[in-house]
Design a protein around this motif. Structure first.
Motif, short mmCIF file in Angstrom:
data_model
loop_
_atom_site.label_atom_id
_atom_site.label_comp_id
_atom_site.label_asym_id
_atom_site.label_seq_id
_atom_site.Cartn_x
_atom_site.Cartn_y
_atom_site.Cartn_z
N SER A 32 92.88 26.62 3.19
CA SER A 32 92.57 27.90 2.52
C SER A 32 93.76 28.49 1.77
CB SER A 32 92.04 28.94 3.53
OG SER A 32 90.83 28.49 4.10
N ARG A 91 84.93 38.34 9.07
CA ARG A 91 86.32 37.86 9.06
C ARG A 91 87.21 38.82 9.85
NH1 ARG A 91 90.22 35.33 4.46
NH2 ARG A 91 92.08 36.52 4.91
N MET A 129 94.33 31.02 6.05
CA MET A 129 93.15 31.77 5.65
C MET A 129 93.33 32.21 4.21
SD MET A 129 93.67 35.21 7.95
CE MET A 129 95.24 36.07 8.04
N LEU A 186 88.28 29.96 8.67
CA LEU A 186 89.69 30.02 9.01
C LEU A 186 90.14 28.63 9.47
CD1 LEU A 186 89.99 33.35 11.07
CD2 LEU A 186 90.25 33.02 8.61
#
Length: 485
Positions: free
Chosen positions: A274, A396, A413, A421
């Motif tokens: 991410s 989240r 993240m 995540l």
């Protein structure tokens, strides 16, 4: 003739549609399979309704439809019978035993099924698990069913008859292509002509086309970790893969070796960590590609899920030389079963990709393309993306809070949002084994080892998706994960 006992009728819990449609399907399948013969009497509407726990009106409606379709006949006060005009089940001769003399490993010129099964810890019945931290699945409570249904009905209308029914050979729906060119791509800073866009059956199909045309036998630089299926696509075209370990800022351009012809990257939302490639690295990556005379495949999945802050401009938006092949998809923002995406590149490349696509599937279904075009142009898509964004932001925040409370390590993240995540378990922990333990407790996670290249890949990483789990189940699910450690 004999009567069919009411006890043989059972409504499947997994069947779709209204009750009377499900009853109609149940009876029709009994006739088509040969279990119910012509002339046999059906249970009365009252008896079947009592047995199934539904209203008598519902059963009557189903029987009436079956009579209209010649599956049943009504005989006055006597009741309903399997019609003499009902379709007969096919009568096939019993299959002959096969000697099995073909040496299939020798006959096959290309192998695609080799390698371990890859389900990312997601069983087919994942939805029945109370704590599904799976990635890429739709939450039906967030989807705009009503407007999607209306758009699908409009696409079935007389005005759109040609788009729905004609074989367009290798052409795409002009309304959908136009909207992508005018609305979707400019949000990523990309401005192209329609002849630089190809509609695909999802991002996977787009990546397959790109690898077939660009990577066969070539030296390809791939992020490590990366989406495992991308590596499999590249292996299928006998590409020479060079895994490039990503750092906190994503793919380091100076680590791409000499001789590289194709670079595969997920700069806006690195899969699976991410991380986001900073602007300086984006320009450096394009400069490195120019030095190597290499092409770049940019997989820009999930860019719509930017609910915390706007995403960085796409790599393609900075590309003045036409080196970047851009892959986008509606699967994450609408629903994965839609299987609709798009490929953006220079006109000569798109022309070849279109010809290759036509040799396999001609074009994605016209009705699907026109339905999506309507859904986009009427503003329903933007409304849906905002609704999903609000829900994901809430989830989240809850998953971060619970992870911090239980001492779980968040390894990555997305700064702009996303729906998962990237996590790191304790050193020496095998997350594949932990995942099996957790599955027995109703918790689904995705082990991270398949994302890495090589036999010495770390085993203590895992991914937690939160697009499919209700907010009120997150805390307990995280607690169970911590308990498993």
């Amino acid at each position: 003739m004999a009567s069919i006992p009411v006890e043989v009728f059972h409504l499947s819990r997994d069947a779709q549609g209204t009750l009377h449609a499900r009853i109609q399907q149940m009876v029709a399948q009994g006739i088509l399979s040969g279990r119910f013969a012509r002339g046999e009497k059906l249970p009365s509407t009252r008896a079947l309704a009592r047995h199934l726990g539904v209203s008598r009106i519902t059963v009557s409606a189903a029987y009436t439809e079956l009579v209209a379709n010649d599956y049943l006949s009504a005989r006055g006060r006597s009741g309903y019978y399997v019609s003499d005009e009902a379709p007969e089940p096919p009568r096939f001769a019993p299959p002959r035993p096969q000697a099995g003399t073909v040496d299939w490993p020798q006959k096959l010129t290309q192998r695609y099924a080799d390698g371990p099964a890859f389900d990312m810890g997601r069983p087919a019945d994942w939805a029945r698990y109370p704590y599904p931290f799976v990635y890429g699945q739709v939450d039906p409570t967030l989807f705009d069913h009503a407007n999607w249904r209306l758009c699908a009905m409009q696409a079935l209308g007389a005005r759109d008859f040609n788009a729905l029914t004609q074989d367009q050979f290798d052409a795409d729906d002009p309304e959908l292509v136009e909207f992508i060119a005018r609305q979707i791509l400019p949000r990523r800073g990309i401005h192209v002509h329609p002849d630089e866009i190809l509609i695909t059956l999802g991002a996977q199909n787009a990546l397959w086309l790109a690898t077939q045309l660009l990577a066969r036998g070539q030296k390809v630089a791939v992020e490590d970790p990366a989406y495992p299926t991308t590596r499999r696509l590249l292996h299928q075209v006998h590409a020479e893969l060079t895994p490039i370990p990503v750092d906190a800022d994503g793919l380091p351009p100076d680590a791409i070796p000499q001789g590289t012809r194709v670079i595969y990257t997920t700069p806006s939302h690195q899969c699976p960590t991410s991380t986001t490639l900073p602007m300086a690295r984006r320009t450096a990556l394009l400069d490195r590609a120019a030095d190597l005379d290499a092409l770049v495949i940019e997989d820009d999945y999930e860019f719509e899920m930017a609910y915390l802050k706007p995403p960085s401009p796409a790599l393609k938006s900075l590309d003045d030389a036409g080196r970047v092949i851009y892959v986008g998809s509606f699967s994450k923002s609408l629903f994965p079963g839609l299987r609709l995406g798009y490929l953006v590149g220079a006109a000569p490349f798109i022309r070849e990709a279109r010809a290759l696509r036509a040799s396999v599937l001609r074009h994605p279904p016209g009705h699907t393309q026109r339905t999506v075009a309507r859904f986009l142009s009427l503003g329903h898509y933007d409304t849906l993306v905002r609704r999903i964004g609000r829900a994901l932001a809430d989830r989240r925040a809850e998953i971060e809070r619970a992870a911090n409370e239980h001492g779980l390590t968040i390894a990555g993240m997305a700064p702009h949002g996303g729906s998962a995540l990237w996590m790191r378990g304790p050193e020496g922990c095998d997350m594949a084994e932990v995942a099996q333990t957790l599955r027995a407790q109703g918790v689904l996670i995705e082990p991270g080892q398949p994302f890495f290249a090589g036999p010495d890949a770390p085993r203590n990483h895992y991914r937690l998706g939160y697009s499919s789990i209700a907010r009120d189940r997150i805390a307990e699910g995280i607690a169970r994960i911590a308990g498993a450690f």
